[in-house]
Enzyme design. Sequence first.
Site, PDB file in Angstrom:
ATOM      1  CG  ASP A 264      -2.292  -0.520   0.897  1.00  0.00           C
ATOM      2  OD1 ASP A 264      -2.531  -0.804  -0.286  1.00  0.00           O
ATOM      3  OD2 ASP A 264      -3.109  -0.643   1.814  1.00  0.00           O
TER       4      ASP A 264
ATOM      5  CG  ASP B 223      -9.513  -8.490  12.265  1.00  0.00           C
ATOM      6  OD1 ASP B 223     -10.190  -7.453  12.445  1.00  0.00           O
ATOM      7  OD2 ASP B 223      -8.500  -8.741  12.927  1.00  0.00           O
TER       8      ASP B 223
HETATM    9  O1  LIG Z   1      -3.819   0.853   4.922  1.00  0.00           O
HETATM   10  C1  LIG Z   1      -3.312  -0.168   5.350  1.00  0.00           C
HETATM   11  C2  LIG Z   1      -3.059  -0.363   6.728  1.00  0.00           C
HETATM   12  C3  LIG Z   1      -2.485  -1.545   7.142  1.00  0.00           C
HETATM   13  N1  LIG Z   1      -2.150  -2.523   6.266  1.00  0.00           N
HETATM   14  C4  LIG Z   1      -1.524  -3.783   6.731  1.00  0.00           C
HETATM   15  O2  LIG Z   1      -2.304  -4.396   7.723  1.00  0.00           O
HETATM   16  C5  LIG Z   1      -1.489  -5.230   8.524  1.00  0.00           C
HETATM   17  C6  LIG Z   1      -1.854  -5.096   9.984  1.00  0.00           C
HETATM   18  O3  LIG Z   1      -1.498  -3.834  10.450  1.00  0.00           O
HETATM   19  P1  LIG Z   1      -0.752  -3.588  11.834  1.00  0.00           P
HETATM   20  O4  LIG Z   1      -0.289  -2.210  11.833  1.00  0.00           O
HETATM   21  O5  LIG Z   1       0.218  -4.655  12.105  1.00  0.00           O
HETATM   22  O6  LIG Z   1      -1.969  -3.639  12.834  1.00  0.00           O
HETATM   23  P2  LIG Z   1      -2.220  -4.567  14.092  1.00  0.00           P
HETATM   24  O7  LIG Z   1      -3.029  -3.789  15.050  1.00  0.00           O
HETATM   25  O8  LIG Z   1      -1.006  -5.207  14.596  1.00  0.00           O
HETATM   26  O9  LIG Z   1      -3.145  -5.640  13.387  1.00  0.00           O
HETATM   27  C7  LIG Z   1      -4.178  -6.373  13.979  1.00  0.00           C
HETATM   28  O10 LIG Z   1      -5.420  -5.702  13.807  1.00  0.00           O
HETATM   29  C8  LIG Z   1      -5.791  -5.448  12.464  1.00  0.00           C
HETATM   30  C9  LIG Z   1      -7.167  -4.833  12.472  1.00  0.00           C
HETATM   31  O11 LIG Z   1      -7.153  -3.580  13.083  1.00  0.00           O
HETATM   32  C10 LIG Z   1      -5.790  -6.727  11.653  1.00  0.00           C
HETATM   33  O12 LIG Z   1      -5.985  -6.411  10.314  1.00  0.00           O
HETATM   34  C11 LIG Z   1      -4.464  -7.409  11.791  1.00  0.00           C
HETATM   35  O13 LIG Z   1      -4.425  -8.594  11.081  1.00  0.00           O
HETATM   36  C12 LIG Z   1      -4.212  -7.679  13.251  1.00  0.00           C
HETATM   37  O14 LIG Z   1      -2.957  -8.336  13.401  1.00  0.00           O
HETATM   38  C13 LIG Z   1      -0.055  -4.835   8.233  1.00  0.00           C
HETATM   39  O15 LIG Z   1       0.569  -5.874   7.522  1.00  0.00           O
HETATM   40  C14 LIG Z   1      -0.189  -3.579   7.412  1.00  0.00           C
HETATM   41  O16 LIG Z   1       0.831  -3.446   6.488  1.00  0.00           O
HETATM   42  C15 LIG Z   1      -2.397  -2.342   4.914  1.00  0.00           C
HETATM   43  O17 LIG Z   1      -2.078  -3.215   4.108  1.00  0.00           O
HETATM   44  N2  LIG Z   1      -2.971  -1.177   4.491  1.00  0.00           N
END
Ligand SMILES: O=c1ccn([C@@H]2O[C@H](COP(=O)(O)OP(=O)(O)O[C@H]3O[C@H](CO)[C@@H](O)[C@H](O)[C@H]3O)[C@@H](O)[C@H]2O)c(=O)[nH]1
Length: 748
Positions: free
Chosen positions: A147, A460
């Site tokens: 992204d 999710d």
């Molecule tokens: O605009 C975006 C924003 C995030 N991501 C991806 O989404 C994933 C999860 O993002 P992260 O920043 O790691 O968020 P977390 O809070 O750790 O994620 C948890 O919470 C998210 C929902 O808020 C779920 O999507 C994730 O799977 C879950 O691990 C990463 O690989 C990001 O690169 C994108 O691809 N596009």
Amino acid sequence: MIKQMKLPPQMETLPFNLCNPKKKSAIINRSYALLHSIAITSLIFYRLSSFLHSRRPSLPHLLVFASELILSFLWLLSQAYLWRPVSRQTFPERLLQEKKDELPGIDVFICTADPEKEPPLEVMNTVVSAMALDYPIGKLSVYVSDDGGSALTLHAMREAWDFCRSWLPFCRRFGIKTSCPKVYFSRYDDDLGGKVYEEEKEKIKQKYKLFEEHVKIAEQSGRMLVETSILNSKNHAEHIEVMQDASQNATDTNQAKMPLLVYVSREKSTSSPHHFKAGALNVLLRVSSMISNSPYILVLDCDMRCNDPTSALQAMCFHLDPKISSNLAFVQFPQMFHNLSKMDIYDGQLRSIFSVKWPGMDGLQGPMLSGTCFYMKRQALYGDVVREDIDPIQLKQYLGPSNELVKSLHRSNHHNSANNNDLPISRLLEETRFLASCTYETETQWGKQVGFLYNSVVEDYFTGLNLHCKGWKSVFCNPPRPAFLGTATTKLNDTLLQGARWNCGVFQVTLSRFSPLIYGLISRMSLLQTTCYAYLSLQPLYSLPMWCLATIPQLCLLNAIPLYPKVSNSWFMIFSYIFIMSHFKHLEEVLSTGNPIWTWLNEQRIWMMKSIISYTIGSLNAVLNCFGLREANFVPTNKVADDEQVTFYQKGIFNFQASTIVLAPLVTLVTLNMISFAGGVARIIIKGSWNEMFGQIFLSFYILMVHYPIIEGMMLRKGKGRIPPSVTLLSLAISIAFLCFGSLILMT
Ligand SMILES: O=c1ccn([C@@H]2O[C@H](COP(=O)(O)OP(=O)(O)O[C@H]3O[C@H](CO)[C@@H](O)[C@H](O)[C@H]3O)[C@@H](O)[C@H]2O)c(=O)[nH]1
Ligand SMILES: [Mn+2]
């Protein structure tokens, strides 16, 4: 690498998987629930009857009673998780014995968004580990969504592809289990011995170093372009690149020596919403349907590396089990983390979710979707759209104008992993670019009824809820060797703000027409499953009783207004029972899930902190978003930690380098409790009466004890990571103002 072992005769009768109810836990849980509900009912009876006896119940009494009601209600909902916990076992050898040649294709989706917070080298380790999954090569494809639209990530991916050419044969030849190269080279836990192995290992190590260097050099030169890349991350054309051997036809994956690797950066423009990760995943769904179109999909966050290459086979033990496969939407593995410290002060492991709640839901209709580490059936994401009898025009209203997409759907519907090999590659890539464009989804059902759903920043939770409501099931697979390992947050600020995002997301769902308590019940979900969803969706409500119980009893203590029965009164026993038993139950849970006793204290503390900060900020954001006053945002969590941060975390010392909005409320409440506790003790000394105020004095004492690290951070610590004196002073001022103002109100 897939080897077929000769099975002992008794194994031949084994199924692919087993589900074992945890009978002992269920008995403990249900007896506790029964006794506790009697106690709670008596408490409510006590409050109501005391209101009847006094002529006019005071505001503090009402507030405290309201808090008790909310806590009781949430407690009641949370019992659903404890009703019927199960654990599961898989037998991949059995699967191979029967279905080796019929294994369906799997597309791995990896999302990344920001090369600054998610260093490409780390992301590539995830990519390489996924490429090395133990699965027939022609049936595995890996897609990366970028992204950020970053040239750096693309460059790193080409390097990773190159490295895989040596890495995959090495893993296959020696049966390497730790297929993430970074971890493998820092541990070598696959102790295989032998001269040939040692030689090969040395060679491959050099290659990894080279790969690492190339990416790092690019990273450094890329730094200078940061400004343009930030601009770029919000506004860029689509770019799709299929990485393959020159000799190989992109579509001819069955002959390949390597899994297909595809880079996808969808078109982004500031003028159209991109729906964060859900949007990215939907683009991958469409793009992959043109290329490999596998019936199953593994979704990984960019930091979630594969730690056990057999996870795909384990998941297939469920997906290919004829008894459950027809309505099984996804197999969820727990999120586990490689960087947890022994103390784990911020509860980075999310113990309660992955050791208690998900196994509990697994005994009902199945665990919630958890964003990453799940094997999903593609068909489940297309919803009710893909029926044999649906007419193509209607289908296009759902899926958008691409004819090729509609065709691909029928192929995947027929459980045929074959690709679109009737199209020439150039035509195919053209179509994928069309499918990855900003405007493709306009006036379609993407994100509404098809694919990963929008409308909540926790795509999710929301997508899983909809699947379960439609009658799909899920399974929780938690093998002894962690199948995936990610990066946990190691900073208070990150943890609380991440919690705020999650709770904003679930509260967005609560405020929508999909509010689980109603929507769940009118759909096909069972009562207990609905209750589990409702608990998470209403969890932000914890903030109300938390704020109330950390301020009102304290204010009343200083004004000599008792809110709890006297210690000598027998009703006091009910309050003590509820308090003590809920703590014992939590302790039992912590110990029985194999955790040390301090986990119990850490969890109590972080739960209160989250209630005050994350749940409050999260629900406020969701409410503002609901009224159109603020856009809910998905800012990716930081995955890089500096040494200082790691040191604090490893030593189990709180790092209070955090924004004031996170710190000030916590420090204020602690200060307030310090004042009231001191006042309460002074009262005992001067008046000698502790009987009627004991409940409130104890409450303050308890809050202070649990939050000792904050007191330490305010008064005893020096140097970095302590609470800045300015925040302490601000908090002191707010507490005094609250107490003065509150006392005035109480007097009138
Ligand atoms: O605009 C975006 C924003 C995030 N991501 C991806 O989404 C994933 C999860 O993002 P992260 O920043 O790691 O968020 P977390 O809070 O750790 O994620 C948890 O919470 C998210 C929902 O808020 C779920 O999507 C994730 O799977 C879950 O691990 C990463 O690989 C990001 O690169 C994108 O691809 N596009
Ligand atoms: Mn994450």
